[in-house]
Design a protein around this motif. Structure first.
Motif, mmCIF file in Angstrom:
data_model
loop_
_atom_site.group_PDB
_atom_site.id
_atom_site.type_symbol
_atom_site.label_atom_id
_atom_site.label_comp_id
_atom_site.label_asym_id
_atom_site.label_seq_id
_atom_site.Cartn_x
_atom_site.Cartn_y
_atom_site.Cartn_z
ATOM 1 N N GLU A 187 -7.311 41.187 3.939
ATOM 2 C CA GLU A 187 -7.562 39.922 4.621
ATOM 3 C C GLU A 187 -6.465 38.885 4.390
ATOM 4 O O GLU A 187 -5.967 38.287 5.350
ATOM 5 N N PRO A 188 -6.021 38.644 3.134
ATOM 6 C CA PRO A 188 -4.924 37.689 2.969
ATOM 7 C C PRO A 188 -3.608 38.181 3.561
ATOM 8 O O PRO A 188 -2.789 37.385 4.024
ATOM 9 N N PHE A 189 -3.410 39.494 3.557
ATOM 10 C CA PHE A 189 -2.207 40.063 4.170
ATOM 11 C C PHE A 189 -2.191 39.757 5.670
ATOM 12 O O PHE A 189 -1.189 39.272 6.219
ATOM 13 N N ILE A 190 -3.308 40.019 6.343
ATOM 14 C CA ILE A 190 -3.409 39.738 7.774
ATOM 15 C C ILE A 190 -3.251 38.247 8.040
ATOM 16 O O ILE A 190 -2.555 37.831 8.978
ATOM 17 N N ASP A 191 -3.892 37.412 7.214
ATOM 18 C CA ASP A 191 -3.789 35.965 7.398
ATOM 19 C C ASP A 191 -2.347 35.488 7.291
ATOM 20 O O ASP A 191 -1.899 34.624 8.054
ATOM 21 N N HIS A 192 -1.608 36.046 6.342
ATOM 22 C CA HIS A 192 -0.218 35.659 6.150
ATOM 23 C C HIS A 192 0.617 35.990 7.391
ATOM 24 O O HIS A 192 1.361 35.148 7.902
ATOM 25 N N VAL A 193 0.483 37.215 7.871
ATOM 26 C CA VAL A 193 1.234 37.631 9.059
ATOM 27 C C VAL A 193 0.836 36.773 10.260
ATOM 28 O O VAL A 193 1.694 36.351 11.049
ATOM 29 N N ALA A 194 -0.455 36.497 10.396
ATOM 30 C CA ALA A 194 -0.924 35.688 11.521
ATOM 31 C C ALA A 194 -0.363 34.277 11.464
ATOM 32 O O ALA A 194 0.006 33.695 12.502
ATOM 33 N N GLN A 195 -0.268 33.700 10.267
ATOM 34 C CA GLN A 195 0.297 32.359 10.144
ATOM 35 C C GLN A 195 1.766 32.329 10.535
ATOM 36 O O GLN A 195 2.232 31.385 11.183
ATOM 37 N N VAL A 196 2.507 33.353 10.146
ATOM 38 C CA VAL A 196 3.910 33.432 10.578
ATOM 39 C C VAL A 196 3.972 33.493 12.103
ATOM 40 O O VAL A 196 4.774 32.791 12.737
ATOM 41 N N ALA A 197 3.134 34.316 12.705
ATOM 42 C CA ALA A 197 3.127 34.467 14.161
ATOM 43 C C ALA A 197 2.861 33.128 14.855
ATOM 44 O O ALA A 197 3.564 32.753 15.802
ATOM 45 N N VAL A 198 1.871 32.406 14.379
ATOM 46 C CA VAL A 198 1.539 31.119 14.991
ATOM 47 C C VAL A 198 2.692 30.134 14.840
ATOM 48 O O VAL A 198 3.016 29.393 15.775
ATOM 49 N N GLN A 199 3.336 30.127 13.683
ATOM 50 C CA GLN A 199 4.414 29.165 13.445
ATOM 51 C C GLN A 199 5.640 29.419 14.307
ATOM 52 O O GLN A 199 6.427 28.495 14.540
ATOM 53 N N VAL A 200 5.831 30.640 14.786
ATOM 54 C CA VAL A 200 7.001 30.898 15.636
ATOM 55 C C VAL A 200 6.656 30.851 17.115
ATOM 56 O O VAL A 200 7.530 31.022 17.960
ATOM 57 N N GLY A 201 5.377 30.616 17.446
ATOM 58 C CA GLY A 201 5.006 30.456 18.850
ATOM 59 C C GLY A 201 4.244 31.596 19.466
ATOM 60 O O GLY A 201 3.980 31.580 20.673
ATOM 61 N N ALA A 202 3.862 32.607 18.683
ATOM 62 C CA ALA A 202 3.045 33.697 19.207
ATOM 63 C C ALA A 202 1.566 33.312 19.105
ATOM 64 O O ALA A 202 1.192 32.451 18.314
ATOM 65 N N LYS A 203 0.739 33.969 19.900
ATOM 66 C CA LYS A 203 -0.696 33.723 19.866
ATOM 67 C C LYS A 203 -1.382 34.819 19.048
ATOM 68 O O LYS A 203 -0.937 35.961 19.036
ATOM 69 N N VAL A 204 -2.464 34.438 18.395
ATOM 70 C CA VAL A 204 -3.203 35.376 17.552
ATOM 71 C C VAL A 204 -4.677 35.307 17.899
ATOM 72 O O VAL A 204 -5.242 34.211 18.012
ATOM 73 N N ASP A 205 -5.305 36.466 18.070
ATOM 74 C CA ASP A 205 -6.740 36.536 18.327
ATOM 75 C C ASP A 205 -7.526 36.273 17.050
ATOM 76 O O ASP A 205 -7.004 36.393 15.938
ATOM 77 N N GLY A 206 -8.804 35.970 17.224
ATOM 78 C CA GLY A 206 -9.661 35.677 16.087
ATOM 79 C C GLY A 206 -10.387 36.899 15.563
ATOM 80 O O GLY A 206 -10.177 38.029 16.030
ATOM 81 N N PRO A 207 -11.275 36.697 14.584
ATOM 82 C CA PRO A 207 -12.028 37.803 13.983
ATOM 83 C C PRO A 207 -12.831 38.565 15.043
ATOM 84 O O PRO A 207 -13.346 37.984 15.993
ATOM 85 N N GLY A 208 -12.925 39.878 14.846
ATOM 86 C CA GLY A 208 -13.672 40.720 15.772
ATOM 87 C C GLY A 208 -12.890 41.152 16.994
ATOM 88 O O GLY A 208 -13.430 41.839 17.864
#
Length: 322
Positions: free
Chosen positions: A91-112
């Motif tokens: 979970e923290p691994f996924i959260d970390h990658v997702a935060q990087v994605a958001v900060q560079v302008g990519a979109k990330v889906d939510g849980p589920g």
């Protein structure tokens, strides 16, 4: 790991939602811990000259995917799943990658959400890669998605021992509509009467500076070989994985001579976290206009964008130091 388990893991890419706290999670090898907290490191501002030519060399060096195609990015939200790793690591691994994605302008889906990125942890990367390819060959080289990496690249994915290996699937789409590009056969006049497959594209207006196409990343599979990580820190691994998820990186690159997280597993690593060059490469890629006429045109534009961002970062750092 059995072939059945490997195939089931690949099936996550097509049919299984990202695991929720109620789902069972396999136990991860203890050699591959993931951060207990999601923290993004400070941006490292490099002091080396960031000329457009040097940045162009960096962009060309690290860029992967078929050379006949434009550089790809995610234009639909990422949904990141993991396999063979405990939930308290995943979970923290996924959260970390997702935060990087958001900060560079990519979109990330939510849980589920339904996974389009799978990060598979194992202590035998070659065996897992071989099983995946042998049992699902068409999943790696689909016939209808436009130019893809060839057999040599797929063989390297299977046989080359790397701490992290990856495979992306992408598709040519119309920049205006997002619809898959349709190919039509054109026959030249006699006496040649040669046949060519050309894209049929809907465009708003004719332009030599706009091809009317873009390349969308659609799926990514990463295999993390925990037996080859050495003393790599969880944060460094998460940054490295984020970089290779968000764009097609050449698996052969070690970013020699460049300040980049992509040097992490080289003989002379220059950084153990995302650097200003990495951040601004991704930001320039995700903010640049789509539909550029050639890959070289796109690379020059991204390098110019990187230079503007790096110059801004250096100016801010100098101002803070006063």
């Amino acid at each position: 790991m059995s072939a059945t388990a490997v195939i089931a893991a690949l099936a996550l890419m097509q049919a299984v939602a990202v695991q929720t706290p109620q789902d069972p999670v396999p136990t991860a090898p203890q050699s591959a811990p993931v951060q207990s907290e999601t923290t993004l490191g400070d941006v490292v501002v490099e002091g080396a000259p960031a000329t457009v030519e040097r940045l162009k060399d960096f962009v060309a060096e690290i860029g992967g995917g078929p050379r006949r195609r434009l550089m790809a990015r995610w234009n639909t939200p990422l949904c990141i799943g993991t396999a063979n790793v405990r939930r308290d690591y995943a979970e923290p691994f996924i959260d970390h990658v997702a935060q990087v994605a958001v900060q560079v302008g990519a979109k990330v889906d939510g849980p589920g959400c339904r996974a389009n990125v799978l990060v598979f942890f194992t202590n035998d990367g070659s065996t897992v890669a071989k099983s995946l390819v042998e049992n699902n060959p068409t999943s790696f080289t689909p016939p209808t998605r436009g130019p893809q990496l060839g057999r040599a690249a797929l063989e390297a994915f299977v046989t080359k021992d790397r701490p992290v290996r990856w495979w992306h699937l992408s598709q040519d789409v119309e920049a205006l509509t997002g619809n898959p590009v349709q190919m039509v056969t054109v026959v030249t006049p006699p006496p040649e009467s040669a046949e060519y497959d050309v894209p049929q594209i809907q465009v708003a207006r004719m332009s030599r500076l706009n091809s009317g196409m873009r390349v969308d990343l659609q799926q990514a599979l990463l295999i993390v070989d925990t037996s080859r990580l050495g003393d790599t820190s969880p944060g460094a691994l998460a940054d490295y994985v984020a970089m290779v998820i968000l764009t097609e990186i050449d698996p052969e690159t070690q970013a020699a001579g460049f300040p980049s997280i992509l040097s992490l597993f080289s003989d002379q690593p220059t950084s153990a976290s995302l650097t200003s060059w990495d951040w601004n490469y991704l930001r320039s890629l995700y903010s640049s206009a789509t539909g550029r006429p050639t890959r070289q045109f796109q690379e020059r534009e991204i390098a110019a964008g990187m230079q503007r961002l790096i110059t801004r970062d250096v100016a801010r750092a100098d101002a803070q130091g006063e």
